[in-house]
Design a protein around this motif. Structure first.
Motif, PDB file in Angstrom:
ATOM      1  N   ILE A  15      20.279 -82.058  30.460  1.00 36.48           N
ATOM      2  CA  ILE A  15      18.839 -81.786  30.513  1.00 36.48           C
ATOM      3  C   ILE A  15      18.695 -80.275  30.589  1.00 36.48           C
ATOM      4  O   ILE A  15      19.179 -79.650  31.532  1.00 36.48           O
ATOM      5  CB  ILE A  15      18.174 -82.471  31.722  1.00 36.48           C
ATOM      6  N   ASP A  16      18.066 -79.712  29.606  1.00 35.11           N
ATOM      7  CA  ASP A  16      17.879 -78.266  29.545  1.00 35.11           C
ATOM      8  C   ASP A  16      16.502 -77.929  30.105  1.00 35.11           C
ATOM      9  O   ASP A  16      15.514 -78.537  29.702  1.00 35.11           O
ATOM     10  CB  ASP A  16      17.995 -77.794  28.095  1.00 35.11           C
ATOM     11  N   PRO A  17      16.403 -76.966  31.002  1.00 32.49           N
ATOM     12  CA  PRO A  17      15.107 -76.644  31.619  1.00 32.49           C
ATOM     13  C   PRO A  17      14.201 -75.755  30.771  1.00 32.49           C
ATOM     14  O   PRO A  17      13.114 -75.389  31.197  1.00 32.49           O
ATOM     15  CB  PRO A  17      15.514 -75.916  32.900  1.00 32.49           C
ATOM     16  N   THR A  18      14.607 -75.429  29.567  1.00 35.87           N
ATOM     17  CA  THR A  18      13.811 -74.544  28.716  1.00 35.87           C
ATOM     18  C   THR A  18      12.457 -75.181  28.416  1.00 35.87           C
ATOM     19  O   THR A  18      12.406 -76.298  27.904  1.00 35.87           O
ATOM     20  CB  THR A  18      14.547 -74.266  27.392  1.00 35.87           C
ATOM     21  N   PRO A  19      11.358 -74.482  28.728  1.00 35.17           N
ATOM     22  CA  PRO A  19      10.046 -75.034  28.390  1.00 35.17           C
ATOM     23  C   PRO A  19       9.872 -75.143  26.872  1.00 35.17           C
ATOM     24  O   PRO A  19      10.150 -74.204  26.136  1.00 35.17           O
ATOM     25  CB  PRO A  19       9.056 -74.023  28.966  1.00 35.17           C
ATOM     26  N   ALA A  20       9.457 -76.296  26.430  1.00 36.69           N
ATOM     27  CA  ALA A  20       9.155 -76.534  25.022  1.00 36.69           C
ATOM     28  C   ALA A  20       7.918 -77.422  24.968  1.00 36.69           C
ATOM     29  O   ALA A  20       7.472 -77.939  25.997  1.00 36.69           O
ATOM     30  CB  ALA A  20      10.345 -77.193  24.329  1.00 36.69           C
ATOM     31  N   HIS A  21       7.388 -77.598  23.776  1.00 33.31           N
ATOM     32  CA  HIS A  21       6.130 -78.327  23.635  1.00 33.31           C
ATOM     33  C   HIS A  21       6.146 -79.113  22.327  1.00 33.31           C
ATOM     34  O   HIS A  21       6.930 -78.823  21.422  1.00 33.31           O
ATOM     35  CB  HIS A  21       4.985 -77.302  23.645  1.00 33.31           C
ATOM     36  N   PRO A  98       3.146 -71.380  41.181  1.00 30.98           N
ATOM     37  CA  PRO A  98       4.485 -70.966  40.762  1.00 30.98           C
ATOM     38  C   PRO A  98       5.089 -72.050  39.876  1.00 30.98           C
ATOM     39  O   PRO A  98       5.013 -73.231  40.198  1.00 30.98           O
ATOM     40  CB  PRO A  98       5.267 -70.848  42.073  1.00 30.98           C
ATOM     41  N   TYR A  99       5.656 -71.619  38.750  1.00 33.68           N
ATOM     42  CA  TYR A  99       6.212 -72.580  37.807  1.00 33.68           C
ATOM     43  C   TYR A  99       7.656 -72.209  37.517  1.00 33.68           C
ATOM     44  O   TYR A  99       7.926 -71.056  37.228  1.00 33.68           O
ATOM     45  CB  TYR A  99       5.401 -72.569  36.506  1.00 33.68           C
TER      46      TYR A  99
END
Length: 136
Positions: A15-21, A98-99
């Motif tokens: 599971i990669d924490p990189t934000p994507a959409h 905070p995110y």
């Protein structure tokens, strides 16, 4: 993502924490298929794609550029730009969290970080104008 021929073995099952959409899926599909997005169709200029190609993340584990992610639904607005997430429910003031630490929006920091609220709000308003988003 499931792409047995494209995702390197060391990246499978993580599971990669990189934000994507969702907006990133089409540019990714175009890239992996070797296709490009046209600038015009039937004599009309097309709006540019908003998303980014996620394939370098899958294939090489390369980090993606930090970029704001924007949302609007029925007057509710949000912009995520780590380390912050700013939200404004329809007709209310902007809140700041905070995110990704406060994903459930429990501790509003807008009063403490007014400059960050202004910065993220301006990013949102610029995005909304460029994309013809109704801004109430």
């Amino acid at each position: 993502a499931h792409w047995p021929r494209g995702i390197q073995k060391s990246r499978r099952g993580i599971i990669d924490p990189t934000p994507a959409h969702l907006i990133d899926l089409f540019p990714t599909c175009l890239s992996v298929s070797g296709t490009s997005y046209p600038k015009m169709r039937k004599g009309k200029v097309l709006s540019p794609l908003q998303g980014i190609d996620l394939s370098p993340l899958f294939t090489m584990g390369k980090s993606l550029p930090h970029r704001p992610l924007f949302f609007e639904h029925q007057g509710n607005k949000a912009v995520i730009m780590p380390p912050w997430k700013a939200v404004a429910k329809n007709g209310t003031s902007w809140e700041l969290y905070p995110y990704p630490q406060d994903r459930t929006e429990q501790d509003d920091k807008a009063g403490e970080y007014r400059q960050e609220v202004r910065r993220l709000k301006e990013l949102y308003l610029d995005w909304a104008k460029r994309n013809k988003v109704q801004n109430k």
